[in-house]
Structures are given as structure tokens and as C-alpha cells.
Design a protein around this motif. Structure first.
Motif, PDB file in Angstrom:
ATOM      1  N   GLY A  16      -1.689   7.064   3.075  1.00 32.32           N
ATOM      2  CA  GLY A  16      -2.103   7.757   4.101  1.00 32.32           C
ATOM      3  C   GLY A  16      -1.359   8.605   4.845  1.00 32.32           C
ATOM      4  N   ASN A  17       0.005   8.745   4.373  1.00 33.21           N
ATOM      5  CA  ASN A  17       0.863   9.618   5.055  1.00 33.21           C
ATOM      6  C   ASN A  17       1.314  10.918   4.323  1.00 33.21           C
ATOM      7  N   GLU A  18       0.540  11.207   3.035  1.00 28.96           N
ATOM      8  CA  GLU A  18       0.550  12.159   2.282  1.00 28.96           C
ATOM      9  C   GLU A  18       0.664  13.577   2.958  1.00 28.96           C
ATOM     10  N   GLY A  19      -0.176  13.707   4.144  1.00 32.23           N
ATOM     11  CA  GLY A  19      -0.457  14.848   4.679  1.00 32.23           C
ATOM     12  C   GLY A  19       0.424  15.088   6.047  1.00 32.23           C
ATOM     13  N   SER A  20       1.423  14.148   6.079  1.00 39.38           N
ATOM     14  CA  SER A  20       2.518  14.255   7.279  1.00 39.38           C
ATOM     15  C   SER A  20       3.346  15.745   6.793  1.00 39.38           C
ATOM     16  N   GLN A  21       3.730  16.429   7.832  1.00 37.71           N
ATOM     17  CA  GLN A  21       4.526  17.442   7.657  1.00 37.71           C
ATOM     18  C   GLN A  21       5.847  17.224   7.373  1.00 37.71           C
ATOM     19  N   LYS A  22       6.256  16.096   8.158  1.00 39.14           N
ATOM     20  CA  LYS A  22       7.804  15.728   7.670  1.00 39.14           C
ATOM     21  C   LYS A  22       7.943  15.326   6.329  1.00 39.14           C
ATOM     22  N   HIS A  56       0.959  -1.125   0.002  1.00 36.18           N
ATOM     23  CA  HIS A  56       0.036   0.067  -0.001  1.00 36.18           C
ATOM     24  C   HIS A  56       0.904   1.111  -0.078  1.00 36.18           C
ATOM     25  N   LEU A  57       1.514   1.481  -0.989  1.00 31.65           N
ATOM     26  CA  LEU A  57       2.520   2.344  -1.064  1.00 31.65           C
ATOM     27  C   LEU A  57       2.270   3.318  -2.241  1.00 31.65           C
ATOM     28  N   THR A  58       2.636   4.607  -2.092  1.00 34.54           N
ATOM     29  CA  THR A  58       2.434   5.737  -3.169  1.00 34.54           C
ATOM     30  C   THR A  58       3.712   6.535  -3.106  1.00 34.54           C
ATOM     31  N   TYR A  59       3.573   7.590  -3.898  1.00 35.42           N
ATOM     32  CA  TYR A  59       4.698   8.529  -3.979  1.00 35.42           C
ATOM     33  C   TYR A  59       4.469   9.995  -3.896  1.00 35.42           C
ATOM     34  N   THR A  60       5.184  10.812  -3.531  1.00 36.30           N
ATOM     35  CA  THR A  60       5.070  12.454  -3.547  1.00 36.30           C
ATOM     36  C   THR A  60       5.336  12.957  -5.028  1.00 36.30           C
ATOM     37  N   LYS A  61       6.648  13.087  -5.286  1.00 33.93           N
ATOM     38  CA  LYS A  61       7.098  13.531  -6.223  1.00 33.93           C
ATOM     39  C   LYS A  61       8.471  12.767  -6.949  1.00 33.93           C
ATOM     40  N   GLY A  62       8.626  12.878  -8.262  1.00 34.67           N
ATOM     41  CA  GLY A  62       9.869  12.284  -9.057  1.00 34.67           C
ATOM     42  C   GLY A  62      11.108  13.126  -8.550  1.00 34.67           C
ATOM     43  N   VAL A  63      12.214  12.645  -8.591  1.00 32.30           N
ATOM     44  CA  VAL A  63      13.320  13.321  -8.291  1.00 32.30           C
ATOM     45  C   VAL A  63      14.304  13.444  -9.575  1.00 32.30           C
ATOM     46  N   HIS A  64      14.651  12.194 -10.082  1.00 33.47           N
ATOM     47  CA  HIS A  64      15.582  12.153 -11.119  1.00 33.47           C
ATOM     48  C   HIS A  64      15.225  10.956 -12.025  1.00 33.47           C
ATOM     49  N   LEU A  65      15.834  10.794 -13.051  1.00 32.57           N
ATOM     50  CA  LEU A  65      15.906   9.774 -14.060  1.00 32.57           C
ATOM     51  C   LEU A  65      17.223   9.298 -14.345  1.00 32.57           C
ATOM     52  N   GLU A  66      17.592   7.844 -14.190  1.00 33.81           N
ATOM     53  CA  GLU A  66      18.818   7.342 -14.491  1.00 33.81           C
ATOM     54  C   GLU A  66      18.429   6.429 -15.967  1.00 33.81           C
ATOM     55  N   PRO A  67      18.922   7.076 -17.048  1.00 33.36           N
ATOM     56  CA  PRO A  67      18.898   6.502 -18.235  1.00 33.36           C
ATOM     57  C   PRO A  67      19.454   5.063 -18.158  1.00 33.36           C
ATOM     58  N   LEU A  68      18.341   4.007 -18.737  1.00 37.30           N
ATOM     59  CA  LEU A  68      18.922   2.723 -18.880  1.00 37.30           C
ATOM     60  C   LEU A  68      20.047   2.450 -20.139  1.00 37.30           C
ATOM     61  N   ALA A  69      21.051   1.957 -19.610  1.00 38.21           N
ATOM     62  CA  ALA A  69      22.095   1.625 -20.820  1.00 38.21           C
ATOM     63  C   ALA A  69      22.618   0.078 -21.113  1.00 38.21           C
ATOM     64  N   VAL A  70      23.110   0.167 -22.002  1.00 44.80           N
ATOM     65  CA  VAL A  70      23.598  -1.058 -22.739  1.00 44.80           C
ATOM     66  C   VAL A  70      25.153  -1.383 -22.641  1.00 44.80           C
ATOM     67  N   TYR A  71      25.696  -2.289 -22.056  1.00 39.56           N
ATOM     68  CA  TYR A  71      27.326  -1.961 -21.708  1.00 39.56           C
ATOM     69  C   TYR A  71      27.761  -3.628 -22.299  1.00 39.56           C
TER      70      TYR A  71
END
Length: 278
Positions: free
Chosen positions: A242-248, A108-123
Motif C-alpha cells: 500500500g505504500n508503493e505510491g509514497s514519494q519518499k 503484508h510486505l512487498t518490495y520495490t527493487k533489488g539492490v544486490h546479491l550476496e553469493p552464499l558460500a561454504v566455509y
């Protein structure tokens, strides 16, 4: 395993940064009141997530928080710890992985915002150009559903294979494989370690960085980070529903999407291996 055992075990060898702030009596509500717990416990994988979170500790300290950073080396345990309330947030995963984990494991997880993208690469240690891939070559890909599908789509965009339409595709969904390529499905963390043993490996950005690999310098093909499809691969601040409103949580999100973090990412990863998305 008892509920509190995951975090207690991990903290034995984990990096935990504790900054003394003004503590308050913990409350079960999410109103952000003055009595709310002033400790933020966040789970991360080492690179680049831990490094990025370390940049915001002074700002959170100034607001009276104690910050504990718990380091994980896999993609499963940090979500289990978050679900069980042993973490306030975690920062290591994409939207696609979070959605797949919620569905597959009943979390039961959600997210607030995205921070970054790591492009997937072939090595590869055997070829310099993906066009020179030999018939019958072996390609290692992540074995979790969302990252495997992403890796196969990257190979499709490179012209190596063709796939059926759909979200969570696997090697069974390959419709064209003219070079009779073989696929090894491995845990994402293992991929850099088998690079010498296979012809190609599609490696997640954080594990590539830990292994000293740069998409710009070392990859034979890199995912298009500007495409619409790439948005579901933004790395996000995950929390318990359910924790979206938490100030921290609000303060943590504000700090991780600040100009300080954007500048750090742009300067530290000027080669494009990590790209801010806010």
C-alpha cells in the motif's frame, strides 16, 4: 509487546543517522504530496546494508529528507517493525525470505527493487577443498526455511548431497548422502561463531562479511550468482503493502539503485562478495 516498543528499544543501541531536512505535516495517504512526512526510517543489518545506505544519505538530504538508519542483528525483528509501521522500509533480505515470511507469519510486505546479491558460500577451517570432506562430517546450515533450502541447494550443486525437487527443502529431503553427513540447523547469525566446531558451515553473505570472511578468498565452494535460480536471492528494498505510491519510497528506491551505489558496491566488494543487480 506494545506496538511502539520494538523500535524504541532498538534505537537505544542502534545507529541512527539524522540529517535535518524540511519537515512537513505527516499524512496517511501515499500520494507523494508536499505535505508528506519527510523522514525516512529504514531498517538494515550491519554489513553490507548499513554501509550501502550510508552512501545515499547526502542525496536524500539534498531532497529535504531526514534519514534514520536503524540497525538490526537478526532477520525477524526488522520485518515485524516494518509491518507495525515503525519503519518506512527495510533492506536486509532476499525475495525468497520475504515471500516465506509473509506466508509463514501473515505479514503484508512487498518490495520495490533489488539492490544486490550476496553469493552464499561454504566455509571450513578444517579442509581446503570440499571434495576432501570426510565421512560423517558435520555441516551447519541456517535454520530459517528459505535460507536453509538455499544452503542445501548449494551443497547439492557442490556434489555433496542430492535432494528431492521442491522449494523449501530440508535435510529430511536429502535423497543421497553417501558420506553420511550430519546437519546442524542454526540461526543464520550464529553460523560464523560455530565454524571452528563443525566441518563445514554454509554462511549468509552479510554474516560472513561481518566475520571477515570473503567468498573469493576463504570459501571452499561458492554459489553461482549468475544462474536464473539466484534471482530470488537478490536483496531488496522491502516496504509495507500500500505504500508503493509514497514519494519518499520512490526517492529511496531511486537513490539505492543509483550509479553512486553501483560504483560503491563494485569498488568496495571487488572480490565479488556483494554484486549489484540493477
Amino acid at each position: 509487546m506494545k506496538r511502539k516498543s520494538i523500535l524504541s528499544i532498538l534505537l537505544t543501541g542502534a545507529l541512527a543517522i539524522s540529517l535535518v531536512g524540511c519537515g512537513g505535516k505527516k499524512t496517511d495517504d501515499n500520494t507523494g504530496s508536499a505535505s508528506e512526512d519527510k523522514t525516512i526510517t529504514i531498517g538494515v543489518t550491519p554489513v553490507p546494508h548499513k554501509e550501502i545506505v550510508e552512501q545515499i544519505v547526502p542525496d536524500l538530504e539534498a531532497k529535504g529528507y531526514t534519514v534514520k538508519i536503524v540497525e538490526f542483528t537478526d532477520y525477524v525483528t526488522p520485518n515485524t517493525a516494518l509491518e507495525e509501521g515503525e519503519l518506512d522500509a527495510n533492506y536486509f533480505q532476499t525475495i525468497a525470505y520475504l515471500d516465506e515470511t509473509n506466508e509463514g507469519k501473515g505479514l503484508h510486505l512487498t518490495y520495490t527493487k533489488g539492490v544486490h546479491l550476496e553469493p552464499l558460500a561454504v566455509y571450513s577451517t578444517k579442509i581446503k577443498d570440499i571434495k576432501n570432506l570426510a565421512d560423517g562430517a558435520t555441516i551447519a546450515v541456517p535454520n530459517d526455511p528459505s535460507n536453509e533450502a538455499r544452503a542445501l541447494r548449494v551443497l547439492e550443486s557442490a556434489g555433496v548431497i542430492k535432494l528431492k525437487d521442491g522449494e523449501l527443502v530440508t535435510p529430511k529431503d536429502i535423497t543421497e548422502n553417501t558420506k553420511n553427513l550430519k546437519f546442524e540447523e542454526l540461526e543464520a547469525a550464529q553460523l560464523p561463531r560455530v565454524l571452528e566446531e563443525v566441518d563445514l558451515a554454509v554462511i549468509n553473505g552479510n554474516y560472513a562479511l561481518e566475520a571477515g570472511l570473503s567468498p573469493a578468498k576463504d570459501a571452499v565452494f561458492v554459489e553461482d550468482s549468475t544462474s536464473e535460480a539466484s534471482k530470488k536471492y537478490h536483496n531488496v528494498i522491502a516496504i509495507k503493502e500500500g505504500n508503493e505510491g509514497s514519494q519518499k519510497i520512490k526517492d529511496l528506491t531511486e537513490a539505492l539503485t543509483s550509479e553512486t551505489v553501483k560504483k560503491y558496491i563494485q569498488e568496495k566488494y571487488s572480490d565479488g562478495s556483494v554484486v549489484p543487480t540493477f
